[in-house]
Design an enzyme around this catalytic site. Structure first.
Site, PDB file in Angstrom:
ATOM      1  N   SER A  12      -4.106   7.299   1.924  1.00 21.29           N
ATOM      2  CA  SER A  12      -4.449   6.187   2.822  1.00 21.29           C
ATOM      3  C   SER A  12      -5.142   6.765   4.044  1.00 21.29           C
ATOM      4  O   SER A  12      -4.869   7.900   4.449  1.00 21.29           O
ATOM      5  CB  SER A  12      -3.158   5.490   3.254  1.00 21.29           C
ATOM      6  OG  SER A  12      -3.415   4.675   4.369  1.00 21.29           O
ATOM      7  N   TYR A  20       5.632   5.535   6.703  1.00 18.74           N
ATOM      8  CA  TYR A  20       4.479   5.546   5.805  1.00 18.74           C
ATOM      9  C   TYR A  20       3.451   6.582   6.259  1.00 18.74           C
ATOM     10  O   TYR A  20       2.997   7.409   5.465  1.00 18.74           O
ATOM     11  CB  TYR A  20       3.873   4.144   5.787  1.00 18.74           C
ATOM     12  CG  TYR A  20       2.722   3.975   4.832  1.00 18.74           C
ATOM     13  CD1 TYR A  20       2.940   3.765   3.479  1.00 18.74           C
ATOM     14  CD2 TYR A  20       1.405   3.994   5.293  1.00 18.74           C
ATOM     15  CE1 TYR A  20       1.870   3.585   2.607  1.00 18.74           C
ATOM     16  CE2 TYR A  20       0.341   3.810   4.424  1.00 18.74           C
ATOM     17  CZ  TYR A  20       0.576   3.606   3.080  1.00 18.74           C
ATOM     18  OH  TYR A  20      -0.480   3.431   2.209  1.00 18.74           O
TER      19      TYR A  20
HETATM   20  N1  LIG Z   1      -2.422  -1.893   0.257  1.00 17.08           N
HETATM   21  C1  LIG Z   1      -3.016  -1.139   1.163  1.00 17.08           C
HETATM   22  O1  LIG Z   1      -3.432  -1.616   2.250  1.00 17.08           O
HETATM   23  C2  LIG Z   1      -3.239   0.326   0.921  1.00 17.08           C
HETATM   24  C3  LIG Z   1      -4.153   1.015   1.733  1.00 17.08           C
HETATM   25  C4  LIG Z   1      -4.356   2.375   1.517  1.00 17.08           C
HETATM   26  C5  LIG Z   1      -3.668   3.014   0.509  1.00 17.08           C
HETATM   27  N2  LIG Z   1      -2.783   2.328  -0.270  1.00 17.08           N
HETATM   28  C6  LIG Z   1      -2.049   3.087  -1.286  1.00 17.08           C
HETATM   29  O2  LIG Z   1      -2.333   2.552  -2.571  1.00 17.08           O
HETATM   30  C7  LIG Z   1      -1.208   2.791  -3.429  1.00 17.08           C
HETATM   31  C8  LIG Z   1      -0.828   1.505  -4.131  1.00 17.08           C
HETATM   32  O3  LIG Z   1      -0.457   0.558  -3.150  1.00 17.08           O
HETATM   33  P1  LIG Z   1      -0.565  -1.012  -3.378  1.00 17.08           P
HETATM   34  O4  LIG Z   1      -1.326  -1.559  -2.254  1.00 17.08           O
HETATM   35  O5  LIG Z   1      -0.991  -1.292  -4.754  1.00 17.08           O
HETATM   36  O6  LIG Z   1       0.961  -1.405  -3.150  1.00 17.08           O
HETATM   37  P2  LIG Z   1       1.947  -2.319  -4.006  1.00 17.08           P
HETATM   38  O7  LIG Z   1       1.243  -3.530  -4.480  1.00 17.08           O
HETATM   39  O8  LIG Z   1       3.152  -2.455  -3.165  1.00 17.08           O
HETATM   40  O9  LIG Z   1       2.259  -1.405  -5.265  1.00 17.08           O
HETATM   41  C9  LIG Z   1       3.029  -0.258  -5.153  1.00 17.08           C
HETATM   42  C10 LIG Z   1       3.321   0.242  -6.547  1.00 17.08           C
HETATM   43  O10 LIG Z   1       4.170   1.395  -6.454  1.00 17.08           O
HETATM   44  C11 LIG Z   1       5.275   1.208  -7.332  1.00 17.08           C
HETATM   45  N3  LIG Z   1       6.433   1.920  -6.829  1.00 17.08           N
HETATM   46  C12 LIG Z   1       7.011   1.808  -5.622  1.00 17.08           C
HETATM   47  N4  LIG Z   1       8.082   2.615  -5.538  1.00 17.08           N
HETATM   48  C13 LIG Z   1       8.164   3.259  -6.723  1.00 17.08           C
HETATM   49  C14 LIG Z   1       9.052   4.221  -7.249  1.00 17.08           C
HETATM   50  N5  LIG Z   1      10.082   4.677  -6.549  1.00 17.08           N
HETATM   51  N6  LIG Z   1       8.845   4.666  -8.508  1.00 17.08           N
HETATM   52  C15 LIG Z   1       7.811   4.206  -9.253  1.00 17.08           C
HETATM   53  N7  LIG Z   1       6.947   3.289  -8.809  1.00 17.08           N
HETATM   54  C16 LIG Z   1       7.119   2.820  -7.556  1.00 17.08           C
HETATM   55  C17 LIG Z   1       5.465  -0.302  -7.386  1.00 17.08           C
HETATM   56  O11 LIG Z   1       6.115  -0.715  -8.556  1.00 17.08           O
HETATM   57  P3  LIG Z   1       7.693  -1.025  -8.621  1.00 17.08           P
HETATM   58  O12 LIG Z   1       8.062  -1.643  -7.323  1.00 17.08           O
HETATM   59  O13 LIG Z   1       7.852  -1.877  -9.809  1.00 17.08           O
HETATM   60  O14 LIG Z   1       8.313   0.295  -8.824  1.00 17.08           O
HETATM   61  C18 LIG Z   1       4.035  -0.794  -7.385  1.00 17.08           C
HETATM   62  O15 LIG Z   1       3.518  -0.765  -8.678  1.00 17.08           O
HETATM   63  C19 LIG Z   1      -0.104   3.356  -2.551  1.00 17.08           C
HETATM   64  O16 LIG Z   1      -0.072   4.754  -2.669  1.00 17.08           O
HETATM   65  C20 LIG Z   1      -0.546   2.968  -1.157  1.00 17.08           C
HETATM   66  O17 LIG Z   1      -0.032   3.844  -0.200  1.00 17.08           O
HETATM   67  C21 LIG Z   1      -2.561   0.995  -0.108  1.00 17.08           C
END
Ligand SMILES: NC(=O)c1ccc[n+]([C@@H]2O[C@H](COP(=O)([O-])OP(=O)(O)OC[C@H]3O[C@@H](n4cnc5c(N)ncnc54)[C@H](OP(=O)(O)O)[C@@H]3O)[C@@H](O)[C@H]2O)c1
Length: 302
Positions: free
Chosen positions: A175, A188
């Protein structure tokens, strides 16, 4: 200084110049792209959010098999069915990447049932989204376990075989907050900064390993449930990214073996400014953009 070191010192600026020219040219010329048709891709957190879009994108771009890890079986099953409908073999396993024993155990099961993983996408992450004083210790630890240590364990589980095969790629969905932190998400930002250092170290360490590479993706705010409720001051000026765009650019980054992908590219300007401007000027930018208060309305996943 002996003759060998004198030669090295003379060659050094020439090599630097060549590297810069090569990098510049690679931006202009089409590069050789990785053919994914032999690849087995494991995506952690592949059931929803960006992970789900990554599964779609890898399948669309021809990956041989897609494997999903996550904690919520319902989401994993739904995404797996969507990928199968696209004509790509897909498997899912319930695995909490914050649990070291579970990671090693599921890695073994995966290898036995599906085969060697050649592309590992460390995408799973959580955000507790509170200031240090308002966070309880267990929540802080949980974020570090999932966002930072989980990545150590998955990489330790799959990288050795990639090195043996001289074929593999490790991807980190990081991120932009790993470089430019905001208040109210201390768990985070610190876990992502640690994860970035891990990837920088790994990327340099793998430079001499033929066939094995790394890609670190640093997206800006993306439209998923992760940062629900977060408000920037000028959403028209700083609109959130679409998760499908992040997924598409990530797969492109892997296929062209790009070490770092900043999304959008304008994030490079932020990094330059951060290194050049005095703190007071940076504070003004953050205040203008509403970064100091954006987490006040944060709800996150319920
Ligand atoms: N959204 C943003 O603004 C943003 C910006 C920059 C970077 N990112 C990065 O992009 C990535 C995906 O984020 P997202 O936005 O798609 O968030 P999200 O919709 O909350 O998805 C997070 C994913 O991680 C899984 N997860 C969480 N804890 C876990 C664990 N202990 N073991 C296995 N799986 C786990 C969740 O599935 P379960 O809960 O079913 O396990 C879900 O599939 C992350 O690394 C995040 O830091 C996001």
């Amino acid at each position: 200084m002996d003759l060998k070191n004198i030669c090295r010192a003379v060659l050094f600026p020439v090599q630097m110049l060549c590297s810069i020219l090569k990098a510049g040219l690679s931006l202009l010329l089409p590069c050789k792209r990785r053919d994914l048709s032999g690849d087995v891709v494991l995506i952690t957190g592949g059931g929803r959010g960006i992970g789900r879009h990554l599964a779609h994108e890898f399948a669309k771009q021809g990956a041989r098999k897609v494997i999903l890890w996550g904690r919520t079986e319902k989401c994993l099953k739904e995404t797996s069915e969507e990928i199968t409908l696209l004509g790509t073999e897909c498997h899912y396993f319930v695995c909490d990447v914050g649990n070291r024993e579970e990671v090693y155990q599921q890695a073994k099961i995966l290898r036995e049932k599906v085969g060697d993983v050649t592309i590992l996408v460390n995408n799973a992450a959580v955000v507790h989204g509170k200031s240090l004083m308002n966070s309880d210790d267990d929540a802080l630890l949980k974020t570090q376990h999932i966002n930072t240590l989980g990545q150590f364990w998955t990489t330790k589980a799959f990288l050795p075989r990639m090195l043996e095969l001289c074929n593999g790629h490790v991807v980190c969905m990081n991120s932009i907050l790993s470089i430019s932190a905001i208040p109210g998400a201390i768990d985070y930002c610190t876990s992502k900064a640690s994860s970035l250092a891990f990837m920088e170290s790994l990327t340099l360490g793998l430079l001499d390993c033929p066939g094995v590479g790394c890609t670190t993706v640093l997206p800006f705010h993306t439209n998923t449930e992760m940062f629900q409720g977060m408000r920037v001051r000028f959403p028209q000026l700083f609109p959130p990214l679409k998760p499908e765009t992040v997924a598409q650019r990530t797969v492109e980054g892997v296929r062209s073996n790009k070490a770092f992908v900043h999304l959008p590219w304008t994030m490079h300007i932020l990094i330059i400014l951060k290194n050049l401007l005095p703190l007071s000027a940076l504070e003004e930018i953050q205040r203008f953009a509403g970064s100091y208060t954006c987490m006040n309305t944060f709800k996150g996943r319920t």
